[in-house]
Design a protein around this motif. Structure first.
Motif, short mmCIF file in Angstrom:
data_model
loop_
_atom_site.label_atom_id
_atom_site.label_comp_id
_atom_site.label_asym_id
_atom_site.label_seq_id
_atom_site.Cartn_x
_atom_site.Cartn_y
_atom_site.Cartn_z
N ALA A 170 0.84 -1.21 0.00
CA ALA A 170 0.00 0.00 0.00
C ALA A 170 0.88 1.26 0.00
O ALA A 170 0.60 2.21 -0.72
N MET A 171 1.95 1.24 0.80
CA MET A 171 2.85 2.41 0.83
C MET A 171 3.52 2.63 -0.51
O MET A 171 3.64 3.75 -1.00
N LEU A 172 3.97 1.53 -1.11
CA LEU A 172 4.66 1.65 -2.41
C LEU A 172 3.71 2.23 -3.45
O LEU A 172 4.09 3.10 -4.24
N ARG A 173 2.47 1.74 -3.42
CA ARG A 173 1.48 2.21 -4.40
C ARG A 173 1.09 3.66 -4.15
O ARG A 173 1.15 4.49 -5.03
N GLU A 174 0.72 3.92 -2.89
CA GLU A 174 0.12 5.23 -2.58
C GLU A 174 1.15 6.35 -2.52
O GLU A 174 0.87 7.48 -2.88
N VAL B 96 13.73 4.97 1.04
CA VAL B 96 12.93 5.84 1.92
C VAL B 96 12.26 5.01 3.00
O VAL B 96 12.33 5.32 4.20
N ILE B 97 11.61 3.92 2.57
CA ILE B 97 10.82 3.14 3.53
C ILE B 97 11.72 2.44 4.56
O ILE B 97 11.45 2.45 5.76
N CYS B 98 12.82 1.86 4.08
CA CYS B 98 13.68 1.09 5.00
C CYS B 98 14.38 2.02 6.00
O CYS B 98 14.68 1.60 7.12
N HIS B 99 14.65 3.25 5.61
CA HIS B 99 15.35 4.14 6.53
C HIS B 99 14.41 5.02 7.33
O HIS B 99 14.84 5.74 8.22
N ALA B 100 13.10 4.93 7.03
CA ALA B 100 12.15 5.78 7.76
C ALA B 100 11.99 5.25 9.18
O ALA B 100 11.83 4.06 9.40
N GLY B 101 12.04 6.15 10.15
CA GLY B 101 11.78 5.70 11.52
C GLY B 101 10.31 5.96 11.84
O GLY B 101 9.55 6.40 10.99
N GLY B 102 9.92 5.66 13.08
CA GLY B 102 8.61 6.07 13.60
C GLY B 102 7.45 5.35 12.95
O GLY B 102 7.53 4.18 12.60
N ASP B 103 6.41 6.10 12.79
CA ASP B 103 5.13 5.53 12.39
C ASP B 103 5.05 5.35 10.88
O ASP B 103 4.85 6.30 10.14
N LYS B 104 5.24 4.08 10.41
CA LYS B 104 5.34 3.89 8.97
C LYS B 104 4.06 3.40 8.32
O LYS B 104 3.96 3.36 7.12
N GLN B 105 3.10 3.01 9.15
CA GLN B 105 1.95 2.33 8.54
C GLN B 105 1.06 3.27 7.75
O GLN B 105 0.70 4.34 8.25
N PRO B 106 0.65 2.87 6.55
CA PRO B 106 -0.31 3.70 5.83
C PRO B 106 -1.68 3.63 6.52
O PRO B 106 -2.03 2.59 7.09
N ASP B 107 -2.45 4.72 6.48
CA ASP B 107 -3.75 4.76 7.16
C ASP B 107 -4.65 3.62 6.70
O ASP B 107 -5.35 3.01 7.49
N SER B 108 -4.60 3.33 5.38
CA SER B 108 -5.51 2.33 4.84
C SER B 108 -5.30 0.95 5.45
O SER B 108 -6.14 0.08 5.36
N GLU B 109 -4.15 0.71 6.09
CA GLU B 109 -3.85 -0.62 6.63
C GLU B 109 -3.88 -0.63 8.16
O GLU B 109 -3.71 -1.66 8.78
#
Ligand code: PLP
Length: 472
Positions: A315-319, A355-368
């Motif tokens: 979902a993150m990759l798509r959105e 971007v995703i692998c190095h992102a800290g904190g709250d990574k979840q997309p809202d839709s999930e």
């Protein structure tokens, strides 16, 4: 009318030339069911390119090819030895042919919850089971490569089958490109398979629905395949689809077609190898017996160290990054490359992962977010392993189940009844209930558990799983 009557809206969208070629079986254009002219020529060129003795164009996908292959080799008096991780088309092939299934259990990577291969030993066990039940074997049907790009030992399976005079059908839906570069795994035909069915529309460049069935050797009666296809395919095949098959064959044989996609695949593998929390599936880390090679053009990313599920990551990759995975499951996302894949696509994919692998904190997309609040990954994986280990109990043939009257009952009452549904939990994508199989308390417990802990059960006519369709 050569497209003159086509509605304006669709003409604006696709261009009027498309409709000039959307022809029917006119004189000079040959007949798909009895080809003697241009279709025959195109099929002969395909056979030559893909390493077959005979090839058939399919206008209803690999699904039809699997149906025809099983109808040509099996009958209500014989058994089909069939891997339990095959596509739904295998089920309908059992209904059409009337054959009795004898299941071959696939090898699964239990940490990732995916079925990756079939071993020669598992096939040997299935032959032994058929013999102990005094079943004559009509054919063997396996899928290789798997959805995850892993290829089984087809040469080993061929040897076992041919010692017994039995034909091997390979569902090579995702391997249509194998014949065209030494960077790709060996094709099923080059390893001796009798029949291979390929979704040319998946990895090669033909239009949706267009596939090919290839044959070699003398074990399969080829006129029987043609007759099965005459039964199964339309008498008005699309010339756009058939022309696209011919063009895809022409494109695939040009070596230049594969240079950039192969470099793009390598760039993705190199780029992702440097990132934390993920790894790309290759021959050495499948953690499963029976994997000989992994397709370079299929990138299966194991994401166990990322703190996300495959569904969330997809979902993150798509959105957020406009990167579309081919498939996602609890612990993996899968990418498919083809003739149109470029280095630019590869860079975009690697940058998104950076971007995703190095992102800290709250990574979840809202839709999930809601789905993940209820999910217990380790429970889902453990249940997945139990699904794979569950011994199926075939009570009646799938064909009998398909034509029997059914009734809907509360799932709590289902133990002891015969399933009319094909219920397949993800992970691992291996059915726990198949039409004609007896349901027991273990089946019910697994289905409810997978759903309770946040897995997905595909195929249920009641997606709450409170009720189930059974044979009366
Ligand atoms: C392994 C496998 N076999 C067969 C099929 C059916 O192919 P088609 O969609 O070309 O009918 C699919 C489709 O996704 C598949 O993944």
């Amino acid at each position: 009318m050569r497209g003159q009557g086509a509605p304006e809206g669709i003409k604006d969208l696709l261009g009027s030339r498309t409709f000039q070629y959307d022809l029917t079986e006119l004189p000079g254009l040959d007949y798909l069911s009895y080809p003697t002219g241009v279709i025959q020529q195109a099929q002969e060129l395909a056979a030559d390119a893909f390493g077959a003795e005979q090839s058939w164009f399919l206008v209803n996908g690999t699904t039809t090819g699997i149906h025809a292959a099983v109808m040509a080799t099996c009958s209500p008096e014989t058994a089909l030895l069939v891997a339990r991780n095959t596509h739904l088309a295998a089920f309908s092939a059992l209904v059409l042919s009337g054959a009795m299934p004898v299941w071959i259990q696939p090898e699964c990577n239990s940490a990732l919850g995916i079925a990756v291969s079939v071993t020669v030993q598992a096939l040997e066990a299935a032959f032994a089971e058929a013999a102990s039940r005094q079943l004559k074997v009509g054919a063997v049907l396996l899928v290789s490569p798997s959805y995850f790009g892993s290829c089984s030992d087809i040469a080993g399976m061929v040897k076992l089958c041919h010692q017994r005079g039995v034909a091997l059908i390979v569902d090579e839906a995702h391997g249509g490109h194998f014949a065209f570069s030494q960077h790709f795994p060996q094709s099923a035909l080059s390893q001796g398979a009798d029949l291979a069915v390929q979704s040319t529309h998946k990895v090669l460049g033909s239009m949706g629905q267009s596939s090919m069935l290839h044959a070699q050797g003398t074990l399969v009666d080829r006129p029987r395949i043609s007759r099965a296809l005459q039964t199964l395919q339309t008498s008005s095949p699309s010339y756009l689809l058939m022309a696209s098959l011919d063009a895809a064959r022409h494109q695939a044989v040009q070596q230049s077609t594969w240079a950039e996609p192969a470099r793009a695949a390598q760039r993705i593998r190199d780029g992702l190898a440097k990132l934390p929390g993920i790894s790309v599936l290759d021959r050495n880390n499948c953690a499963c017996a029976g994997v000989l090679e992994v397709d370079a053009m299929r990138i299966t990313v194991a994401i166990s160290g990322l703190g996300l599920t495959g569904w969330q990551l997809a979902a993150m990759l798509r959105e957020e990054h406009a990167v579309i995975p081919e498939l996602a499951s609890l612990k993996v996302v899968v990418f498919a490359l083809g003739p149109g894949s470029t280095l630019q696509h590869a860079n975009g994919l690697v940058e998104a992962f950076q971007v995703i692998c190095h992102a800290g904190g709250d990574k979840q997309p809202d839709s999930e977010r809601n789905a993940s609040a209820q999910r217990d990954d380790s429970q889902v994986l453990q249940l997945g392993v139990r699904c794979m280990q569950k011994e199926p109990q075939m009570a009646i043939k799938p064909r009998e189940a398909a034509f029997s009257p059914t009734e809907r009952i509360d799932i709590s009452q289902a133990s002891g009844r015969i399933s009319a549904e094909l219920l397949c939990p993800y992970p691992p994508g291996v059915p726990v209930a198949f039409p004609g199989e007896r349901i027991d308390s273990g089946t019910v417990e697994l289905l409810q558990g997978v759903q309770r802990y946040g897995g997905v059960v595909m195929g249920a006519s009641d997606d709450t799983l409170r009720t189930i369709e059974v044979i009366q």
